[in-house]
Design an enzyme around this catalytic site. Structure first.
Site, PDB file in Angstrom:
ATOM      1  N   ASN A 105      -3.549   2.040  -8.771  1.00  0.00           N
ATOM      2  CA  ASN A 105      -2.521   1.504  -7.887  1.00  0.00           C
ATOM      3  C   ASN A 105      -2.236   2.381  -6.677  1.00  0.00           C
ATOM      4  O   ASN A 105      -1.864   1.882  -5.624  1.00  0.00           O
ATOM      5  CB  ASN A 105      -1.223   1.302  -8.678  1.00  0.00           C
ATOM      6  CG  ASN A 105      -0.045   1.048  -7.777  1.00  0.00           C
ATOM      7  OD1 ASN A 105       0.111  -0.042  -7.215  1.00  0.00           O
ATOM      8  ND2 ASN A 105       0.803   2.061  -7.594  1.00  0.00           N
ATOM      9  N   GLY A 115       0.087   6.394  -8.814  1.00  0.00           N
ATOM     10  CA  GLY A 115       1.109   6.015  -7.842  1.00  0.00           C
ATOM     11  C   GLY A 115       2.247   5.245  -8.469  1.00  0.00           C
ATOM     12  O   GLY A 115       2.767   4.294  -7.882  1.00  0.00           O
ATOM     13  N   ALA A 116       2.668   5.668  -9.664  1.00  0.00           N
ATOM     14  CA  ALA A 116       3.643   4.893 -10.428  1.00  0.00           C
ATOM     15  C   ALA A 116       5.081   5.333 -10.195  1.00  0.00           C
ATOM     16  O   ALA A 116       5.988   4.831 -10.851  1.00  0.00           O
ATOM     17  CB  ALA A 116       3.329   4.970 -11.918  1.00  0.00           C
ATOM     18  N   ASP A 172      -3.080  14.488  -7.031  1.00  0.00           N
ATOM     19  CA  ASP A 172      -3.574  13.805  -5.839  1.00  0.00           C
ATOM     20  C   ASP A 172      -4.885  13.125  -6.204  1.00  0.00           C
ATOM     21  O   ASP A 172      -5.877  13.797  -6.506  1.00  0.00           O
ATOM     22  CB  ASP A 172      -3.783  14.827  -4.718  1.00  0.00           C
ATOM     23  CG  ASP A 172      -4.285  14.210  -3.425  1.00  0.00           C
ATOM     24  OD1 ASP A 172      -4.631  13.005  -3.419  1.00  0.00           O
ATOM     25  OD2 ASP A 172      -4.354  14.930  -2.409  1.00  0.00           O
ATOM     26  N   LYS A 192      -9.308  -1.511   1.345  1.00  0.00           N
ATOM     27  CA  LYS A 192      -8.996  -2.543   0.368  1.00  0.00           C
ATOM     28  C   LYS A 192     -10.156  -3.520   0.188  1.00  0.00           C
ATOM     29  O   LYS A 192     -10.357  -4.063  -0.906  1.00  0.00           O
ATOM     30  CB  LYS A 192      -7.711  -3.269   0.764  1.00  0.00           C
ATOM     31  CG  LYS A 192      -6.463  -2.410   0.601  1.00  0.00           C
ATOM     32  CD  LYS A 192      -6.293  -1.930  -0.841  1.00  0.00           C
ATOM     33  CE  LYS A 192      -5.008  -1.151  -1.057  1.00  0.00           C
ATOM     34  NZ  LYS A 192      -4.845  -0.722  -2.474  1.00  0.00           N
ATOM     35  N   SER A 213      -5.368  -5.875  -2.134  1.00  0.00           N
ATOM     36  CA  SER A 213      -4.424  -6.315  -1.110  1.00  0.00           C
ATOM     37  C   SER A 213      -5.030  -7.483  -0.354  1.00  0.00           C
ATOM     38  O   SER A 213      -6.261  -7.583  -0.208  1.00  0.00           O
ATOM     39  CB  SER A 213      -4.130  -5.172  -0.129  1.00  0.00           C
ATOM     40  OG  SER A 213      -3.415  -5.645   1.007  1.00  0.00           O
ATOM     41  N   ARG A 218       7.094   4.810  -7.714  1.00  0.00           N
ATOM     42  CA  ARG A 218       7.976   3.847  -7.035  1.00  0.00           C
ATOM     43  C   ARG A 218       7.169   2.612  -6.667  1.00  0.00           C
ATOM     44  O   ARG A 218       5.978   2.533  -6.909  1.00  0.00           O
ATOM     45  CB  ARG A 218       8.578   4.484  -5.776  1.00  0.00           C
ATOM     46  CG  ARG A 218       7.536   4.999  -4.793  1.00  0.00           C
ATOM     47  CD  ARG A 218       8.182   5.742  -3.632  1.00  0.00           C
ATOM     48  NE  ARG A 218       7.185   6.227  -2.687  1.00  0.00           N
ATOM     49  CZ  ARG A 218       7.480   6.859  -1.552  1.00  0.00           C
ATOM     50  NH1 ARG A 218       8.737   7.064  -1.238  1.00  0.00           N
ATOM     51  NH2 ARG A 218       6.517   7.277  -0.753  1.00  0.00           N
ATOM     52  N   TYR A 223      -7.030   0.971   6.541  1.00  0.00           N
ATOM     53  CA  TYR A 223      -6.425   0.419   5.327  1.00  0.00           C
ATOM     54  C   TYR A 223      -7.161  -0.855   4.899  1.00  0.00           C
ATOM     55  O   TYR A 223      -7.498  -1.025   3.719  1.00  0.00           O
ATOM     56  CB  TYR A 223      -4.948   0.111   5.570  1.00  0.00           C
ATOM     57  CG  TYR A 223      -4.233  -0.447   4.357  1.00  0.00           C
ATOM     58  CD1 TYR A 223      -3.782   0.396   3.348  1.00  0.00           C
ATOM     59  CD2 TYR A 223      -4.016  -1.818   4.221  1.00  0.00           C
ATOM     60  CE1 TYR A 223      -3.126  -0.115   2.228  1.00  0.00           C
ATOM     61  CE2 TYR A 223      -3.354  -2.332   3.108  1.00  0.00           C
ATOM     62  CZ  TYR A 223      -2.917  -1.479   2.118  1.00  0.00           C
ATOM     63  OH  TYR A 223      -2.271  -1.990   1.016  1.00  0.00           O
TER      64      TYR A 223
END
Length: 267
Positions: free
Chosen positions: A94, A16-17, A67, A175, A158, A19, A171
């Site tokens: 990430n 997930g780099a 993915d 986490k 998170s 952005r 979510y």
């Protein structure tokens, strides 16, 4: 593929780099001299932009679409990294997503739950398993060419791991699972010299939080966090780079809070 870059640079795979926080991590590592495998799922333009920024910062870059929720894609991602750079010294889990639609947990659908868990927990778990095996193979083959300590895995958690948000329960649960995943891999891999830690961001200014900016502007201004500002992707990137550069060699299974002090209980 043959790597034409610095043969002594350490190699990081950051999911997930393209952005947000992932980009902040990639840039911090590049500034420290790392080569970075930039994984993205859907936005090639932002991923290639990150790659250009990584090169400008002094690092080498490889962009790979995959993915994380797909076993075949995970295998292809790791293979691409190994073909290009010969090894993986650091995995940063990430990549993550919130539910596409926030809704009360009494209305949460199985489809939303499964999608979020697949990307945020199942995917990182099995990618860590795959990369850990790769790291162990590398260590058995002989000393790493890269400078520094042993390989590492860093999970991006998170504050939602312990902060209830009933409108996005899937979510929060994912986490919380990342926290235990960190402990499990840290315990299993410590004897092999692979440290595993979690960096736990708070309220960070990214695309994901842009829809709630007004809400959090007010909360932060009213003192939600002792450090009264939004977190930035580079704040998380600096924390990851500090771990990656071996500044915490006697720490594993640890959580590094990057949250402006949100985690503190205050009266």
């Amino acid at each position: 593929m043959e790597w034409k870059g610095d043969a002594m640079a350490k190699v990081a795979l950051v999911t997930g780099a393209g952005r947000g926080i992932g980009r902040g991590i990639a840039l911090a590592l590049a500034e420290a001299g790392w080569a970075v495998v930039i994984n993205y799922r859907g936005n090639a333009a932002t991923a290639n932009e990150t790659a250009g920024m990584v090169r400008d910062a002094g690092g080498d870059a490889l962009v790979v679409q995959a993915d994380i929720g797909s076993a075949a894609d995970r295998a292809r991602l790791v293979q691409a990294a190994r073909e290009q750079f010969g090894r993986i010294d650091l995995l940063v889990n990430n990549a993550g997503m919130g539910p596409r639609t926030r809704m009360d947990i009494l209305e949460t659908t199985e489809e939303s739950y499964d999608e979020v868990m697949n990307v945020n927990l199942k995917g990182p778990f099995f990618l860590s398993q795959l990369v850990a095996r790769t790291m162990l193979e590398q260590m058995e083959a002989g000393p790493a060419e890269a400078d520094g300590g042993g390989p590492q895995i860093i999970n991006i958690g998170s504050i939602s791991a312990y902060t209830s948000s009933p409108a996005r329960g899937e979510y929060c649960i994912s986490k919380a699972g990342v926290g235990m995943m960190t402990l499990l891999f840290a315990d299993r891999l410590a004897e092999s010299g692979i440290n595993v830690c979690e960096v736990r961001p708070g309220i960070v200014e990214t695309d994901m939080t842009s829809t709630v900016k007004e809400k959090y502007d007010k909360l932060i201004g009213d003192g939600l966090t002792p450090i009264r500002r939004w977190g930035q992707p580079e704040d998380v990137g600096k924390a990851v780079a500090a771990l990656a550069e071996g500044l915490f060699p006697f720490s594993t299974g640890a959580v590094l809070d990057v949250d402006g002090g949100f985690h503190m209980h205050r009266l």
